[in-house]
Design a protein around this motif. Structure first.
Motif, short mmCIF file in Angstrom:
data_model
loop_
_atom_site.label_atom_id
_atom_site.label_comp_id
_atom_site.label_asym_id
_atom_site.label_seq_id
_atom_site.Cartn_x
_atom_site.Cartn_y
_atom_site.Cartn_z
N GLY A 65 -94.56 -23.89 67.62
CA GLY A 65 -93.59 -24.51 68.60
C GLY A 65 -93.43 -26.00 68.62
O GLY A 65 -92.99 -26.51 69.83
N LYS A 66 -94.21 -26.80 68.10
CA LYS A 66 -94.18 -28.25 68.36
C LYS A 66 -93.07 -28.98 68.26
O LYS A 66 -92.33 -29.49 69.12
N GLY A 67 -91.95 -28.63 67.34
CA GLY A 67 -90.74 -29.02 67.00
C GLY A 67 -89.89 -28.80 68.35
O GLY A 67 -89.11 -29.34 68.83
N GLY A 125 -100.47 -28.76 65.39
CA GLY A 125 -100.65 -27.43 65.55
C GLY A 125 -100.04 -26.60 64.50
O GLY A 125 -99.57 -27.30 63.54
N PRO A 126 -100.50 -25.42 64.19
CA PRO A 126 -100.16 -24.84 63.03
C PRO A 126 -98.38 -24.48 62.85
O PRO A 126 -97.85 -24.59 64.03
N SER A 127 -98.24 -24.69 61.65
CA SER A 127 -96.64 -24.36 61.33
C SER A 127 -96.21 -23.15 62.19
O SER A 127 -96.50 -21.97 62.16
N ASP A 177 -97.57 -19.72 74.86
CA ASP A 177 -97.26 -18.38 75.17
C ASP A 177 -95.86 -18.20 75.38
O ASP A 177 -94.86 -17.66 74.65
N GLU A 178 -95.64 -18.64 76.54
CA GLU A 178 -94.20 -18.52 77.17
C GLU A 178 -93.73 -20.09 77.08
O GLU A 178 -94.50 -20.73 77.71
N LEU A 179 -92.48 -20.32 76.56
CA LEU A 179 -92.28 -21.49 76.14
C LEU A 179 -92.01 -22.36 77.48
O LEU A 179 -92.56 -23.68 77.55
N1 ADP Z 1 -93.09 -20.06 73.22
C1 ADP Z 1 -92.36 -19.57 72.37
N2 ADP Z 1 -92.16 -18.09 72.55
C2 ADP Z 1 -91.24 -17.72 71.47
N3 ADP Z 1 -90.63 -18.36 70.36
C3 ADP Z 1 -91.08 -19.49 70.27
C4 ADP Z 1 -91.80 -20.31 71.24
N4 ADP Z 1 -91.80 -21.65 70.91
C5 ADP Z 1 -91.30 -21.82 69.88
N5 ADP Z 1 -90.58 -20.66 69.35
C6 ADP Z 1 -89.92 -20.33 68.16
O1 ADP Z 1 -90.92 -20.33 67.19
C7 ADP Z 1 -89.98 -20.81 65.90
C8 ADP Z 1 -91.09 -21.95 65.27
O2 ADP Z 1 -90.98 -23.10 66.31
P1 ADP Z 1 -91.16 -24.56 65.83
O3 ADP Z 1 -90.66 -25.43 66.87
O4 ADP Z 1 -90.15 -24.47 64.51
O5 ADP Z 1 -92.50 -24.71 65.27
P2 ADP Z 1 -93.26 -26.00 64.65
O6 ADP Z 1 -92.51 -27.02 64.73
O7 ADP Z 1 -94.59 -25.90 65.16
O8 ADP Z 1 -93.27 -25.38 63.18
C9 ADP Z 1 -88.73 -21.47 66.46
O9 ADP Z 1 -87.91 -20.50 65.87
C10 ADP Z 1 -89.01 -21.39 67.84
O10 ADP Z 1 -87.53 -20.95 68.43
#
Ligand code: ADP
Ligand code: GDP
Length: 400
Positions: free
Chosen positions: A148-150, A143-145, A304-306
């Protein structure tokens, strides 16, 4: 699996036609296929893993091949069986249950591809650990950077620490302040990583946002060795490479509710410079396009919603919220007894147990079913089945 396999029991090697005399090492086996003799070296008391050398009759030369994959640890002895002319099944003696069944691939698609990568004239073989049944497949998350993957992966690993393990990728990008080498990534130099890619140490790799990222075979093996299900956080190019490899996995794409929300999350994370954020947002458009429309992914989840997204992730992984036990305990195996004889019938390797065992054991045989093999190097070979047959009653029971 083709014709009757060749069996080989610890034949000490002496001399070969060309006059090349090799030191006979204890407990090594030799398998001949075509004009090549593959020698699996047993333990000489010093080596920590099983070695491989090849005698090429056409050139009358001994060759030390490039050996890919995690090597089996040295053991007291082993049985070698040629399967389908393209791989050797190794059954180790006195090995732990998760370490007794191995495959040395000689001429599989992966080995042929690696030979081409090494210039075509280099001998290449690859180890793949054998696991019984259908061990749980790795999970690829893309998924894009900033989507929320991590965050989702961390939640999963926190809730199910004994079930999932993270594949620690290599990258040439600089560490962020909160990132630890060997935990979040193996941070590495470009030249080092390029050399390791050339040496075949990577399952996949890609250039992402201007840096090199890659999953080493070892990173995935380490997790599988812990009896855990491996999670890979990799980009769409990497996911495509894994799809094209023998590694079977579940592919999940995480998409954001909108580009505006993606930008907000990236900025709120505060880990990238303005220029890096712009680059990641530009790349996100293409990643979304490929992720959604390529048919590459088995599941596409909206983050959308974590909490809601996390619940959907658990559903696609078959977690009902109450499961806490590891679904993939270290694969069961068996301790190879003194071998008397072995034969093959309809994809079943039949191994008769030796008389040095208990009196009763001499009447027992072990049946190894190789009819449903899946996967292979650069990952596990799954689908092995193992039974004990008691010849008094001809009763079949699973070996545990
Ligand atoms: N569903 C969500 N709603 C709001 N913020 C989110 C959600 N999922 C992740 N985040 C936040 O978005 C940011 C990026 O998430 P991250 O997990 O680091 O993304 P990725 O690993 O895909 O680059 C983080 O600060 C995280 O807390
Ligand atoms: N192909 C591939 N991509 C990876 C690997 N490791 C991470 N990535 C991807 O590289 C991209 C950038 O990762 P990173 O720099 O950690 O930034 P982040 O995704 O914004 O946290 C993400 O899309 C990751 O999924 C890898 O081993 N192989």
């Amino acid at each position: 699996m083709g014709e009757a396999p060749a069996f080989c029991y610890e034949i000490p090697l002496k001399e070969f036609a060309n006059g090349n005399t090799l030191k006979s090492k204890s407990a090594e086996t030799a398998i001949v296929t075509g004009n090549k003799k593959y020698v699996i070296e047993g333990s000489d008391g010093k080596s920590t893993s099983l070695g491989v050398r090849i005698y090429d009759e056409s050139t009358a030369q001994w060759v030390h091949p490039v050996v890919l994959g995690t090597k089996p640890r040295a053991c007291k002895g082993h049985l070698a069986v040629l399967l389908n002319e393209d791989r050797i099944l190794i059954i180790k003696k006195g090995a732990s249950p998760d370490d007794c069944l191995w495959f040395l691939e000689l001429d599989t698609q992966y080995v042929r591809d690696q030979k081409t990568m090494h210039g075509g004239n280099t001998e290449v073989v690859a180890w793949s650990k054998g696991v019984r049944g259908n061990a749980e497949m790795p999970i690829v998350i893309s998924g894009p950077s900033g989507v929320g993957k991590g965050t989702l992966i961390n939640k999963l690993m926190k809730e199910y620490p004994s079930m999932f393990g993270f594949s620690v990728s290599h990258t040439t990008r600089a560490p962020r302040v909160n990132e630890e080498d060997g935990v979040h990534y193996h941070f590495t130099e470009k030249s080092v990583m390029e050399k390791e890619i050339k040496d075949g140490k990577f399952l996949e790799y890609a250039s992402v946002h201007g840096n090199l990222y890659g999953t080493s075979i070892e990173a995935v093996e380490v997790v599988a060795d812990e009896g855990k299900r491996c999670i890979l956080d990799i980009d769409v190019q990497g996911a495509r490479s894994v799809r094209g490899s023998p590694v079977e996995a579940i592919f999940i794409f995480i998409r954001p509710p909108s580009m505006e929300e993606l930008e907000r999350r990236l900025r709120a994370r505060g880990t990238e410079t303005e220029a890096q954020i712009s680059k990641r947002l530009r790349n996100a458009e293409a990643e979304l396009e490929q992720g959604i429309s390529s048919g590459l992914f088995d599941h596409i989840l909206y983050n959308d919603e974590l909490e809601g997204c996390y619940q959907r992730l658990k559903e696609v992984l078959g977690l009902d919220g109450n499961v806490r036990a590891a679904p993939n305990p270290v694969s069961r195996g068996f301790d190879l007894p003194v071998v008397h004889s072995a034969s093959e019938l309809d994809n079943q390797i039949i191994i008769d147990c030796g008389t040095q065992e208990l009196e009763k054991a001499s009447k027992n045989r072990i049946v190894l079913d190789v009819s449903c093999l899946k996967g292979g190097a650069p990952g596990r070979t799954r689908g092995l089945d193992l039974y004990a047959v008691n010849s008094f009653s001809d009763e079949l029971k699973e070996v545990r």
